[in-house]
Design an enzyme around this catalytic site. Sequence first.
Site, PDB file in Angstrom:
ATOM      1  CG  ASP A  47      -5.964  -4.769  -3.168  1.00  0.00           C
ATOM      2  OD1 ASP A  47      -6.093  -3.655  -2.630  1.00  0.00           O
ATOM      3  OD2 ASP A  47      -4.983  -5.500  -3.001  1.00  0.00           O
ATOM      4  CG  HIS A  59      -5.433  -2.879   0.463  1.00  0.00           C
ATOM      5  ND1 HIS A  59      -4.685  -2.822  -0.689  1.00  0.00           N
ATOM      6  CD2 HIS A  59      -4.870  -1.966   1.310  1.00  0.00           C
ATOM      7  CE1 HIS A  59      -3.722  -1.924  -0.554  1.00  0.00           C
ATOM      8  NE2 HIS A  59      -3.808  -1.403   0.652  1.00  0.00           N
ATOM      9  CB  SER A  63      -0.954  -0.053   1.202  1.00  0.00           C
ATOM     10  OG  SER A  63      -2.022   0.839   1.043  1.00  0.00           O
TER      11      SER A  63
END
Length: 290
Positions: A239, A266, A101
Amino acid sequence: MDNSGWVQVEGGRVWYRMWGPENTVPLLILHGGPGSSHLGFRPFAERISEERLVVVYDQLGCGQSDRPQQKNLWRIERFVDELKILRKELHLQELHILGHSWGTMLLAEYLKEQPEGILSCIFSGPCLSAARWLEDAEHYRSLLPPHIQEALLEGERTGNYDTEEYRNATKFYEKRHVRQTDRTKEEAAEASAAFGLEVYETMWGPTEFYATGTLKGFDRTDILSTLSMPTLFTCGEWDEASPASTGTYAAMTPNSEFHIFSGCSHSPMNEDLLSYEKKMKEFLNRVERR
């Protein structure tokens, strides 16, 4: 080997832990956020440490690291410098790096300087273009139930993101696209205590759906074509770093591969730990056999 401690960087000390067999190439993990911590990766790190050295750390402003109240510290260049110092102090001359991320933003910015000794890179749930991330979020929002969409719009119209309606709508979105599995009460309390809200709001903004902070214009897709090391891009099927976006980044990168974790959002390292562990081990071991 099992060492933990602190490294001095601009603004304070960052906490780290490195453990696992010493005669292996270490895997350094860059956690998400900004303002999150290593906790989301703790189960994965524990398992992979059985066969290789693994290094986790809490970036300044979150987790067990110092939390200075200085907003001028929350810029990506300082986090890159922090990574450089950590790598030097821990003698990580040769290593693999996994970013997740926000950690992929940090990784991409670091790779811009073409550092030596990186055997491979993993971009897990990548955000390499803030604009594209927000486009994905807008698309996913359009598929939510109408009353959830309206609650989000109302909070954004008024600027009041702390109402019960807005919080519940955000949780609904997160359950679909951020993390599908529930934490225990103890895990939730630990994660909440570790979170650096000032870092998140200064760098990203008051809500996941709008970038108003220092990362709002971030785009580091320009470095992808320059990467020569083996590179793995992964995301979950649902995601918030969408498969379409993640696949596009992989296609821009010469020596890369792309994997989607079926049924995950995610957080595949929490939602399907065994599959995540298997894929990462297979990739890292294959890189080293070469």
